[in-house]
Write a protein that holds these residues in place. Structure first.
Motif, PDB file in Angstrom:
ATOM      1  N   GLU A  81       0.797  -1.232  -0.073  1.00  0.00           N
ATOM      2  CA  GLU A  81       0.069  -0.177   0.044  1.00  0.00           C
ATOM      3  C   GLU A  81       0.853   1.334  -0.062  1.00  0.00           C
ATOM      4  O   GLU A  81       0.420   2.032  -0.519  1.00  0.00           O
ATOM      5  CB  GLU A  81      -1.006   0.202   1.087  1.00  0.00           C
ATOM      6  CG  GLU A  81      -1.927  -0.997   1.105  1.00  0.00           C
ATOM      7  CD  GLU A  81      -2.790  -0.624  -0.200  1.00  0.00           C
ATOM      8  OE1 GLU A  81      -3.342   0.410  -0.561  1.00  0.00           O
ATOM      9  OE2 GLU A  81      -3.173  -1.766  -0.963  1.00  0.00           O
ATOM     10  N   GLU A  82       2.139   1.217   0.747  1.00  0.00           N
ATOM     11  CA  GLU A  82       2.834   2.419   0.747  1.00  0.00           C
ATOM     12  C   GLU A  82       3.417   2.632  -0.859  1.00  0.00           C
ATOM     13  O   GLU A  82       3.521   3.824  -1.128  1.00  0.00           O
ATOM     14  CB  GLU A  82       4.000   2.080   1.556  1.00  0.00           C
ATOM     15  CG  GLU A  82       3.928   2.220   3.000  1.00  0.00           C
ATOM     16  CD  GLU A  82       4.780   2.012   3.946  1.00  0.00           C
ATOM     17  OE1 GLU A  82       5.720   2.904   4.371  1.00  0.00           O
ATOM     18  OE2 GLU A  82       5.320   0.675   4.223  1.00  0.00           O
ATOM     19  N   ILE A  83       3.555   1.598  -1.640  1.00  0.00           N
ATOM     20  CA  ILE A  83       3.993   1.775  -2.870  1.00  0.00           C
ATOM     21  C   ILE A  83       3.102   2.281  -3.665  1.00  0.00           C
ATOM     22  O   ILE A  83       3.134   3.029  -4.430  1.00  0.00           O
ATOM     23  CB  ILE A  83       4.825   0.613  -3.359  1.00  0.00           C
ATOM     24  CG1 ILE A  83       6.151   0.273  -2.820  1.00  0.00           C
ATOM     25  CG2 ILE A  83       5.023   0.585  -4.625  1.00  0.00           C
ATOM     26  CD1 ILE A  83       6.656  -1.228  -2.947  1.00  0.00           C
ATOM     27  N   LEU A 136       2.607  16.654 -24.694  1.00  0.00           N
ATOM     28  CA  LEU A 136       3.313  15.581 -23.769  1.00  0.00           C
ATOM     29  C   LEU A 136       2.104  15.118 -22.530  1.00  0.00           C
ATOM     30  O   LEU A 136       2.548  14.289 -21.977  1.00  0.00           O
ATOM     31  CB  LEU A 136       4.392  16.221 -23.023  1.00  0.00           C
ATOM     32  CG  LEU A 136       5.809  16.251 -23.782  1.00  0.00           C
ATOM     33  CD1 LEU A 136       6.853  16.997 -23.535  1.00  0.00           C
ATOM     34  CD2 LEU A 136       6.245  14.787 -24.326  1.00  0.00           C
ATOM     35  N   LYS A 137       1.127  16.197 -22.189  1.00  0.00           N
ATOM     36  CA  LYS A 137       0.249  16.010 -21.346  1.00  0.00           C
ATOM     37  C   LYS A 137      -0.509  14.624 -21.477  1.00  0.00           C
ATOM     38  O   LYS A 137      -0.990  13.846 -20.416  1.00  0.00           O
ATOM     39  CB  LYS A 137      -0.944  16.791 -21.229  1.00  0.00           C
ATOM     40  CG  LYS A 137      -0.176  18.346 -20.810  1.00  0.00           C
ATOM     41  CD  LYS A 137      -1.468  19.228 -20.776  1.00  0.00           C
ATOM     42  CE  LYS A 137      -0.995  20.880 -20.475  1.00  0.00           C
ATOM     43  NZ  LYS A 137      -2.018  21.772 -20.799  1.00  0.00           N
ATOM     44  N   GLN A 138      -0.462  14.056 -22.703  1.00  0.00           N
ATOM     45  CA  GLN A 138      -1.316  12.681 -22.954  1.00  0.00           C
ATOM     46  C   GLN A 138      -0.379  11.626 -22.238  1.00  0.00           C
ATOM     47  O   GLN A 138      -0.941  10.442 -21.992  1.00  0.00           O
ATOM     48  CB  GLN A 138      -1.476  12.454 -24.553  1.00  0.00           C
ATOM     49  CG  GLN A 138      -0.206  12.401 -25.309  1.00  0.00           C
ATOM     50  CD  GLN A 138      -0.442  12.177 -26.543  1.00  0.00           C
ATOM     51  OE1 GLN A 138      -0.850  11.127 -27.174  1.00  0.00           O
ATOM     52  NE2 GLN A 138       0.145  13.244 -27.375  1.00  0.00           N
ATOM     53  N   PHE A 139       0.821  11.649 -21.970  1.00  0.00           N
ATOM     54  CA  PHE A 139       1.618  10.647 -21.268  1.00  0.00           C
ATOM     55  C   PHE A 139       1.625  10.706 -19.962  1.00  0.00           C
ATOM     56  O   PHE A 139       2.074  11.657 -19.413  1.00  0.00           O
ATOM     57  CB  PHE A 139       2.882  10.736 -21.967  1.00  0.00           C
ATOM     58  CG  PHE A 139       3.219  10.644 -23.480  1.00  0.00           C
ATOM     59  CD1 PHE A 139       2.837   9.199 -23.872  1.00  0.00           C
ATOM     60  CD2 PHE A 139       3.477  11.709 -24.199  1.00  0.00           C
ATOM     61  CE1 PHE A 139       2.884   9.365 -25.515  1.00  0.00           C
ATOM     62  CE2 PHE A 139       3.564  11.432 -25.493  1.00  0.00           C
ATOM     63  CZ  PHE A 139       3.277  10.374 -26.144  1.00  0.00           C
ATOM     64  N   ASP A 140       1.125   9.746 -19.161  1.00  0.00           N
ATOM     65  CA  ASP A 140       0.526   9.966 -17.839  1.00  0.00           C
ATOM     66  C   ASP A 140       1.841   9.142 -16.893  1.00  0.00           C
ATOM     67  O   ASP A 140       1.574   8.989 -15.777  1.00  0.00           O
ATOM     68  CB  ASP A 140      -0.499   9.457 -17.439  1.00  0.00           C
ATOM     69  CG  ASP A 140      -0.842   7.953 -17.962  1.00  0.00           C
ATOM     70  OD1 ASP A 140       0.125   7.345 -18.537  1.00  0.00           O
ATOM     71  OD2 ASP A 140      -2.084   7.485 -17.630  1.00  0.00           O
ATOM     72  N   HIS A 141       2.891   8.735 -17.537  1.00  0.00           N
ATOM     73  CA  HIS A 141       3.985   7.816 -16.677  1.00  0.00           C
ATOM     74  C   HIS A 141       5.085   8.928 -16.329  1.00  0.00           C
ATOM     75  O   HIS A 141       6.044   8.642 -15.766  1.00  0.00           O
ATOM     76  CB  HIS A 141       4.387   6.773 -17.483  1.00  0.00           C
ATOM     77  CG  HIS A 141       5.300   7.213 -18.705  1.00  0.00           C
ATOM     78  ND1 HIS A 141       4.783   7.705 -19.806  1.00  0.00           N
ATOM     79  CD2 HIS A 141       6.467   7.219 -18.862  1.00  0.00           C
ATOM     80  CE1 HIS A 141       5.602   7.566 -20.783  1.00  0.00           C
ATOM     81  NE2 HIS A 141       6.704   7.644 -20.092  1.00  0.00           N
ATOM     82  N   LEU A 142       5.112  10.298 -16.700  1.00  0.00           N
ATOM     83  CA  LEU A 142       6.022  11.134 -16.185  1.00  0.00           C
ATOM     84  C   LEU A 142       5.260  12.605 -16.065  1.00  0.00           C
ATOM     85  O   LEU A 142       4.219  12.779 -16.659  1.00  0.00           O
ATOM     86  CB  LEU A 142       7.207  11.384 -17.118  1.00  0.00           C
ATOM     87  CG  LEU A 142       6.966  11.472 -18.703  1.00  0.00           C
ATOM     88  CD1 LEU A 142       6.666  12.758 -19.146  1.00  0.00           C
ATOM     89  CD2 LEU A 142       8.484  10.865 -19.186  1.00  0.00           C
ATOM     90  N   ASN A 143       6.128  13.320 -15.293  1.00  0.00           N
ATOM     91  CA  ASN A 143       5.456  14.873 -15.050  1.00  0.00           C
ATOM     92  C   ASN A 143       6.161  15.598 -16.294  1.00  0.00           C
ATOM     93  O   ASN A 143       7.593  16.008 -16.256  1.00  0.00           O
ATOM     94  CB  ASN A 143       6.212  15.275 -13.673  1.00  0.00           C
ATOM     95  CG  ASN A 143       5.917  16.747 -13.677  1.00  0.00           C
ATOM     96  OD1 ASN A 143       4.953  17.285 -14.388  1.00  0.00           O
ATOM     97  ND2 ASN A 143       6.383  17.543 -12.645  1.00  0.00           N
ATOM     98  N   LEU A 158       4.928   6.883 -12.451  1.00  0.00           N
ATOM     99  CA  LEU A 158       5.370   5.801 -13.137  1.00  0.00           C
ATOM    100  C   LEU A 158       4.882   4.643 -12.429  1.00  0.00           C
ATOM    101  O   LEU A 158       4.510   3.651 -13.019  1.00  0.00           O
ATOM    102  CB  LEU A 158       7.057   5.897 -13.040  1.00  0.00           C
ATOM    103  CG  LEU A 158       7.595   4.561 -13.861  1.00  0.00           C
ATOM    104  CD1 LEU A 158       7.137   4.732 -15.592  1.00  0.00           C
ATOM    105  CD2 LEU A 158       9.464   4.700 -13.980  1.00  0.00           C
ATOM    106  N   ILE A 159       5.075   4.617 -11.197  1.00  0.00           N
ATOM    107  CA  ILE A 159       4.399   3.216 -10.528  1.00  0.00           C
ATOM    108  C   ILE A 159       2.725   3.140 -10.759  1.00  0.00           C
ATOM    109  O   ILE A 159       2.359   2.340 -11.223  1.00  0.00           O
ATOM    110  CB  ILE A 159       4.500   3.527  -8.812  1.00  0.00           C
ATOM    111  CG1 ILE A 159       6.101   3.508  -8.787  1.00  0.00           C
ATOM    112  CG2 ILE A 159       3.862   2.315  -7.961  1.00  0.00           C
ATOM    113  CD1 ILE A 159       6.422   3.635  -7.245  1.00  0.00           C
ATOM    114  N   SER A 164      -1.681   0.618 -13.191  1.00  0.00           N
ATOM    115  CA  SER A 164      -2.999   0.904 -13.999  1.00  0.00           C
ATOM    116  C   SER A 164      -2.868   0.046 -15.401  1.00  0.00           C
ATOM    117  O   SER A 164      -3.783  -0.795 -15.720  1.00  0.00           O
ATOM    118  CB  SER A 164      -3.308   2.121 -14.313  1.00  0.00           C
ATOM    119  OG  SER A 164      -4.727   2.098 -14.876  1.00  0.00           O
ATOM    120  N   ASP A 165      -2.164   0.317 -16.255  1.00  0.00           N
ATOM    121  CA  ASP A 165      -2.015  -0.309 -17.413  1.00  0.00           C
ATOM    122  C   ASP A 165      -1.926  -1.768 -17.341  1.00  0.00           C
ATOM    123  O   ASP A 165      -2.465  -2.480 -18.172  1.00  0.00           O
ATOM    124  CB  ASP A 165      -0.690   0.181 -18.171  1.00  0.00           C
ATOM    125  CG  ASP A 165      -0.714   1.588 -18.537  1.00  0.00           C
ATOM    126  OD1 ASP A 165      -1.821   2.068 -18.442  1.00  0.00           O
ATOM    127  OD2 ASP A 165       0.170   2.294 -18.816  1.00  0.00           O
TER     128      ASP A 165
END
Length: 421
Positions: A81-83, A136-143, A158-159, A164-165
């Motif tokens: 859960e922490e992760i 770049l907003k369409q990619f949700d694995h980085l800020n 990223l986690i 989810s994926d």
């Protein structure tokens, strides 16, 4: 190694191969007879592709984080859960400068890769004046707001993205399999339309015969049942079925000795059952269907045994499952040949979609053919002009040469007189 174990509970295609410096013994070898198992050379372990479009980035980040002793220690004490919640991501602020520098570089490379992909896509569509940064907003694995630095937000994103994926990965595979089966039936029916009545009857008869042959297989044990596991114990492990012990079985098939049965280790348990139904040498057996059957078996066992839904089976969960009535008296298992993958309505809808796509492709093909013909016409025209220009040059050169060799005097007589004999 708890970092890899916990995070890649969700990245199940990575979990077995990423774990390093652990002993690995093939499941078809009786571990009770193996005295000095050699550890696997970690340099030779190549984690499989998860299928995610950011797969390489994910693996590189994991590799770099595991080099930091502080972060590794925190991970060993963390729970799932922490992760998942992102609390552990805050520990990124305490990693060494060397690790942060490497992570920054990885993020810059990933952002550059994504921008290149966006540009290539937009160029193919001939779009101009688009804000690539906004895309770049369409990619949700980085800020995307900070493309230069890898922050705790990036690790958290990223986690969560990988979690989810990959939780939807099986569903996507089922959908792809359904499309595969519909396409197979569509192509079969289209082929029948090309045959005369006699040949069509022969083909239909052959098809039904192949179905009968495929369906004529030994009984398939219910995945995860006592009968199924005892069969593995006896035929794969070479042990006495009367000595079957769930705890020993678990340890025997925990191939990487990490205390869990992950999804790959579970799938390996179904090989004997699958071999009852599928043989790659048989024309009637489809190996794509075999892999779908394996996936269904694994999903079923996970749903029954994995009580905390972390995509790993602990020894405690496994032993509790063996105490259930379903373990001793399971329902019969329906194989794929006993099920209908799609309805006629779904097939018609799929065929309509194929028809539309084929029409669009034909239209594009016709347009490309016209462009090709136009380019060929222009090419031929240029070649003709080039030839004409070359011929004019030759004529001019010949005329000039004649004037230099044979100059004429007024009246048309040559200035050069023949020598007197």
């Amino acid at each position: 190694m708890k970092w890899r174990t916990i995070l890649l509970q969700y990245c199940f295609l990575l979990v077995t191969c990423i774990l390093t410096a652990l002993e690995a013994v093939p499941i078809d070898i009786d571990k009770t007879k193996v005295e000095n198992a050699q550890p696997v050379d970690s340099a030779k372990i190549e984690p499989p592709d998860t299928g995610l479009y950011y797969d390489e980035y994910l693996k590189q980040v994991i590799d770099v984080l595991e080099t930091d002793n502080h972060f590794r220690e925190k991970l060993q004490k963390a729970d799932i859960e922490e992760i998942k919640s992102g609390r552990l991501s805050k520990e990124l602020d305490l990693v060494s400068h060397h690790v942060r520098t490497k992570l920054d570089e990885l993020k810059r490379q990933e952002v550059a890769r994504l921008r290149m992909l966006i540009k290539a896509k937009l160029d193919s569509l001939q779009d101009t004046g688009i804000d690539h940064h906004a895309l770049l907003k369409q990619f949700d694995h980085l800020n995307h707001l900070n493309p230069e630095k890898f922050e705790s937000t990036d690790l958290d994103m990223l986690i969560k993205a990988a979690t989810s994926d990959l939780e939807h990965y099986d569903k996507a595979r089922h959908e792809e399999f359904k499309k595969y089966e519909m396409m197979k039936e569509h192509e079969r029916r289209e082929y029948l339309k090309t045959l005369n009545e006699e040949k069509r009857k022969e083909e239909e008869s052959k098809f039904e015969e192949m179905k009968r042959k495929h369906e004529s297989h030994p009984k398939v044990n219910h995945p995860g049942s006592k009968d199924q596991l005892k069969e593995v114990w006896e035929e794969t492990d070479g042990l006495d079925p009367n000595d079957f012990d769930p705890k020993t079985f678990f340890k025997l098939h925990d191939v990487n000795s990490d205390g869990f049965l992950d999804e790959q280790e579970l799938e390996a348990l179904f090989t004997k059952e699958l071999e009852k139904v599928y043989d790659p040498k048989n024309e009637e057996d489809d190996m794509v269907e075999m892999e779908e059957e394996r996936l269904r078996m694994r999903e079923h066992v996970m749903n029954e045994v994995d009580t905390n839904k972390d995509r790993l089976v602990t020894l405690e969960e496994f032993l509790k499952a063996t105490e259930k009535k379903e373990f001793l008296e399971p329902d019969s298992w329906e194989t794929l040949d006993q099920q209908q993958f799609f309805t006629e309505e779904e097939l018609k809808e799929y065929e309509n979609l194929i028809s539309i796509q084929e029409t669009e492709l034909k239209k594009k093909a016709d347009e490309l053919q016209k462009q090709k013909e136009e380019l060929q016409r222009q090419h031929d025209q240029l070649e003709a002009q080039k030839l004409e220009y070359h011929q004019v040059l030759q004529q001019m050169e010949q005329k000039k040469l004649q004037q230099e060799i044979s100059p004429s005097v007024p009246g048309g007589e040559s200035k050069i007189q023949p020598p007197v004999q």
